[in-house]
Structures are given as structure tokens and as C-alpha cells.
Design a protein around this motif. Structure first.
Motif, PDB file in Angstrom:
ATOM      1  N   PHE A  48       8.576 140.560  36.310  1.00  0.00           N
ATOM      2  CA  PHE A  48       7.904 139.715  37.127  1.00  0.00           C
ATOM      3  C   PHE A  48       6.653 139.871  37.225  1.00  0.00           C
ATOM      4  CE2 PHE A  48       9.836 143.175  39.723  1.00  0.00           C
ATOM      5  CZ  PHE A  48       8.817 143.604  40.291  1.00  0.00           C
ATOM      6  N   VAL A  49       5.806 138.896  37.693  1.00  0.00           N
ATOM      7  CA  VAL A  49       4.305 138.826  37.760  1.00  0.00           C
ATOM      8  C   VAL A  49       3.882 138.330  39.020  1.00  0.00           C
ATOM      9  CG1 VAL A  49       3.716 139.324  35.500  1.00  0.00           C
ATOM     10  CG2 VAL A  49       4.038 136.895  36.403  1.00  0.00           C
ATOM     11  N   GLN A  50       2.792 138.612  39.571  1.00  0.00           N
ATOM     12  CA  GLN A  50       2.127 137.770  40.814  1.00  0.00           C
ATOM     13  C   GLN A  50       1.600 136.566  40.314  1.00  0.00           C
ATOM     14  OE1 GLN A  50      -0.633 140.350  42.726  1.00  0.00           O
ATOM     15  NE2 GLN A  50       0.870 141.868  43.256  1.00  0.00           N
ATOM     16  N   PRO A  51       1.945 135.368  40.991  1.00  0.00           N
ATOM     17  CA  PRO A  51       1.178 134.145  40.530  1.00  0.00           C
ATOM     18  C   PRO A  51      -0.128 133.870  40.285  1.00  0.00           C
ATOM     19  CG  PRO A  51       2.966 133.985  42.178  1.00  0.00           C
ATOM     20  CD  PRO A  51       2.515 135.323  42.130  1.00  0.00           C
ATOM     21  N   GLU A  52      -0.915 134.679  41.112  1.00  0.00           N
ATOM     22  CA  GLU A  52      -2.562 134.421  41.141  1.00  0.00           C
ATOM     23  C   GLU A  52      -2.939 135.248  39.697  1.00  0.00           C
ATOM     24  OE1 GLU A  52      -1.259 138.063  44.080  1.00  0.00           O
ATOM     25  OE2 GLU A  52      -0.554 135.881  43.442  1.00  0.00           O
ATOM     26  N   THR A  53      -2.209 136.067  39.214  1.00  0.00           N
ATOM     27  CA  THR A  53      -2.556 136.768  37.897  1.00  0.00           C
ATOM     28  C   THR A  53      -2.954 135.654  36.730  1.00  0.00           C
ATOM     29  OG1 THR A  53      -0.636 137.299  37.046  1.00  0.00           O
ATOM     30  CG2 THR A  53      -1.603 138.743  38.364  1.00  0.00           C
ATOM     31  N   GLY A  54      -2.260 134.681  37.006  1.00  0.00           N
ATOM     32  CA  GLY A  54      -2.009 133.851  35.788  1.00  0.00           C
ATOM     33  C   GLY A  54      -1.506 134.199  34.503  1.00  0.00           C
ATOM     34  N   LEU A  55      -0.532 135.203  34.706  1.00  0.00           N
ATOM     35  CA  LEU A  55       0.080 135.727  33.312  1.00  0.00           C
ATOM     36  C   LEU A  55       1.432 135.060  33.029  1.00  0.00           C
ATOM     37  CD1 LEU A  55      -0.909 139.571  33.843  1.00  0.00           C
ATOM     38  CD2 LEU A  55      -1.860 137.808  32.163  1.00  0.00           C
ATOM     39  N   ASN A  56       1.886 134.491  34.386  1.00  0.00           N
ATOM     40  CA  ASN A  56       3.059 133.591  33.776  1.00  0.00           C
ATOM     41  C   ASN A  56       3.139 132.364  33.083  1.00  0.00           C
ATOM     42  OD1 ASN A  56       5.950 133.291  33.754  1.00  0.00           O
ATOM     43  ND2 ASN A  56       6.129 132.894  35.870  1.00  0.00           N
ATOM     44  N   ASP A  57       3.703 132.367  31.848  1.00  0.00           N
ATOM     45  CA  ASP A  57       3.517 131.140  31.123  1.00  0.00           C
ATOM     46  C   ASP A  57       4.378 129.828  31.736  1.00  0.00           C
ATOM     47  OD1 ASP A  57       4.235 129.405  28.225  1.00  0.00           O
ATOM     48  OD2 ASP A  57       2.533 130.732  28.143  1.00  0.00           O
ATOM     49  N   ASN A  58       3.573 128.757  31.651  1.00  0.00           N
ATOM     50  CA  ASN A  58       4.305 127.515  32.232  1.00  0.00           C
ATOM     51  C   ASN A  58       5.039 126.806  31.149  1.00  0.00           C
ATOM     52  OD1 ASN A  58       2.263 126.455  30.694  1.00  0.00           O
ATOM     53  ND2 ASN A  58       1.262 125.087  32.440  1.00  0.00           N
ATOM     54  N   LEU A  59       5.371 127.344  29.879  1.00  0.00           N
ATOM     55  CA  LEU A  59       6.222 126.704  28.989  1.00  0.00           C
ATOM     56  C   LEU A  59       5.750 125.156  28.635  1.00  0.00           C
ATOM     57  CD1 LEU A  59       9.542 128.134  30.277  1.00  0.00           C
ATOM     58  CD2 LEU A  59       8.351 129.013  28.439  1.00  0.00           C
ATOM     59  N   ASN A  60       6.741 124.230  29.043  1.00  0.00           N
ATOM     60  CA  ASN A  60       6.249 122.762  28.650  1.00  0.00           C
ATOM     61  C   ASN A  60       5.535 122.126  29.789  1.00  0.00           C
ATOM     62  OD1 ASN A  60       7.740 121.941  26.027  1.00  0.00           O
ATOM     63  ND2 ASN A  60       9.409 123.123  27.407  1.00  0.00           N
ATOM     64  N   GLY A  61       5.414 122.907  30.946  1.00  0.00           N
ATOM     65  CA  GLY A  61       4.377 122.611  31.911  1.00  0.00           C
ATOM     66  C   GLY A  61       5.286 121.782  33.112  1.00  0.00           C
ATOM     67  N   TYR A  62       6.560 121.797  33.237  1.00  0.00           N
ATOM     68  CA  TYR A  62       7.416 121.145  34.527  1.00  0.00           C
ATOM     69  C   TYR A  62       8.551 122.223  34.853  1.00  0.00           C
ATOM     70  CZ  TYR A  62      10.928 120.505  30.567  1.00  0.00           C
ATOM     71  OH  TYR A  62      11.775 120.678  29.513  1.00  0.00           O
ATOM     72  N   GLU A  63       8.873 123.422  33.953  1.00  0.00           N
ATOM     73  CA  GLU A  63       9.727 124.270  34.394  1.00  0.00           C
ATOM     74  C   GLU A  63       9.173 125.056  35.717  1.00  0.00           C
ATOM     75  OE1 GLU A  63      10.262 123.622  29.898  1.00  0.00           O
ATOM     76  OE2 GLU A  63       8.441 124.043  31.329  1.00  0.00           O
ATOM     77  N   ARG A  64      10.131 125.169  36.645  1.00  0.00           N
ATOM     78  CA  ARG A  64       9.728 125.953  37.867  1.00  0.00           C
ATOM     79  C   ARG A  64      10.121 127.389  37.822  1.00  0.00           C
ATOM     80  NH1 ARG A  64      13.581 123.124  41.643  1.00  0.00           N
ATOM     81  NH2 ARG A  64      15.009 123.546  39.580  1.00  0.00           N
ATOM     82  N   PRO A  65       9.177 128.401  37.782  1.00  0.00           N
ATOM     83  CA  PRO A  65       9.578 129.905  37.885  1.00  0.00           C
ATOM     84  C   PRO A  65      10.414 130.270  39.057  1.00  0.00           C
ATOM     85  CG  PRO A  65       7.274 129.705  38.627  1.00  0.00           C
ATOM     86  CD  PRO A  65       7.645 128.176  38.227  1.00  0.00           C
TER      87      PRO A  65
END
Length: 253
Positions: A48-65
Motif C-alpha cells: 500500500f502507499v499514501q494517496p498524496e504520494t501519487g505513486l498509486n497507478d490509476n490503470l484505465n482511470g476509473y478503477e477505485r483503489p
């Protein structure tokens, strides 16, 4: 609603116990083969990562982490969906140099994944990234790298058949790679959907590499929606093998 199914007439060659042994063998063999082929070292990946780091990929743009709070720190965290951005940060932080890279065993949760025989909400996959120089950002270098990956997969397949000879008639992977761009696919199969085009080409050639995924085609539509926040799609590609039991192309990388 799941779209998973067991192909008609399918009978497993190995027992469940033997299958787990084979999976363990594949993971050991493949990581060593891939590391040798691409000059990679293993690193540990975050769950897991912190959202504010920007390191989590958003895949196609609609998937919810998947997110949760950490009371001790007073911060929120997100289970990773992809390591695409984290790997680049890791290469810099760990001081990797051109010609070398990292690989890791990624575990993730993708809550919005469409479930079928090839996709699960739980992800367990190898991830890798390598430092290259500006002059290596060429089609020729991309194709050379693809062939190295395919060789690593096929070498693992060879070792698997040696350890489990009962599988010798079940696994057929070709080392020869057929390369094609998404626009060439659309030109070749104009009345097919993107997935149907991939399946048709992979069924014909066995081992294929679909290049330039993400750019807008002549039809006005992109071939696929992955990585919408990446600007350069010209050297983006997927390696696929034809999977005879499921009668479809299996995306590898």
C-alpha cells in the motif's frame, strides 16, 4: 457477475498438490531467467502507499483503489493497483544505472476488475523496470527486449516440461514473435473489436507483440484505455501468447 468457466472437455493433467508444486517451480525458474536476461535485481514492493504520494497507478482511470485509515499515523493508505510509477521512483532511490533494473513480486487488489478466467480482484504478478539511455528509446531496442522476455518464458516452459514430463503435450510456446501495431491490427481486422483483433492475430501467430497501445486510431478510438495519464504511447506494447484451452490470447506483459 463472474465470467469464469471450465472449458468443455478439460481435464487437469496434474493433481491439485502437483499443480501447487508446479506453480512454485515456475515462479522460481522464471524470476531467475528474467533477471539474467534483463540484468535485474529483486527488490521488495509495497502493498500500500499514501494517496498524496501519487505513486498509486490509476490503470484505465476509473478503477477505485481500496483504501483504509492508519490510526497510529493519522493518515490514509491505498492498496496498490499497479507499480508502474513506484518502480521508476525505486530505480532512482536505489541508484540503479543504465543497463540494470529491478524486478519484484507484486500483490494488489483491483476491486473493479471484470472477473473471468484471466482476471481476478487479487493480483499476483511479476513486475520489472530497467534504466535505459535516451538513445535506447527505439523500436529496435523494444523488440530486442520483447524477445529476451519471450526467451525467459520459453526457457521456463522447457524446464517445466523436464520436471513434469506429463505436461510435454500440453504446453506449446513459440519463441518467434510476430510484431504488429494497433493501427495495423485495425487495418487488418476493421470490423473486429480490439479484443477480437488481438485474438485473431495471436491465434494465427502464437506469440505476438501488440505495439503502440493507447494512441488514437484512424477510427477515432484508442485500442485500449490503459494508463491514461502516460503521455508517450509510441513505445508501449503487450506480449501475448495464444492459449488453446481458453481459445483466447493471454496477455503476459
Amino acid at each position: 457477475m463472474t465470467k469464469s468457466f471450465i472449458p468443455q472437455g478439460y481435464k487437469p493433467t496434474l493433481s491439485l498438490y502437483e499443480t501447487q508444486d508446479a506453480i512454485s517451480f515456475i515462479k522460481r525458474e522464471f524470476q531467475d531467467s528474467l533477471a539474467r536476461a534483463l540484468h535485474l535485481k529483486r527488490v521488495s514492493a509495497p502493498l500500500f502507499v499514501q494517496p498524496e504520494t501519487g505513486l498509486n497507478d490509476n490503470l484505465n482511470g476509473y478503477e477505485r483503489p481500496v483504501g483504509f485509515d492508519i490510526p497510529f499515523t493519522g493518515k490514509d493508505a491505498q492498496v496498490v493497483q499497479s507499480l508502474a510509477k513506484w518502480k521508476r521512483m525505486a530505480l532512482y532511490r536505489y541508484d540503479f544505472h543504465p543497463g540494470n533494473g529491478l524486478y519484484t513480486d507484486m500483490n494488489a487488489i483491483r476491486r473493479d476488475e471484470e472477473l473471468d478466467n484471466l482476471h481476478s480482484i487479487y493480483v499476483d504478478q511479476w513486475d520489472w523496470e530497467r534504466v535505459i539511455t535516451a538513445d535506447q528509446r527505439t523500436l529496435e531496442f523494444l523488440q530486442e527486449t520483447v524477445r529476451d522476455i519471450v526467451d525467459a518464458v520459453c526457457a521456463t516452459s522447457d524446464e517445466l516440461r523436464w520436471k513434469f514430463p506429463e505436461l510435454k503435450n500440453n504446453i506449446h510456446l513459440g519463441r518467434e514473435v510476430a510484431f504488429i501495431t494497433t493501427q495495423e491490427l485495425e487495418d487488418r481486422y476493421p470490423d473486429f473489436t480490439p479484443r477480437q483483433r488481438e485474438n485473431a492475430f495471436a491465434k494465427e501467430h502464437g506469440t505476438v507483440c501488440i505495439m503502440q497501445i493507447g494512441g488514437r486510431l484512424k477510427s477515432g478510438q484508442p485500442h485500449d484505455g490503459r494508463a491514461p495519464d502516460y503521455d508517450d504511447w509510441t513505445l508501449n506494447c503487450d506480449i501475448l501468447f495464444w492459449h488453446k484451452p481458453l481459445d483466447c490470447a493471454l496477455e503476459l506483459s
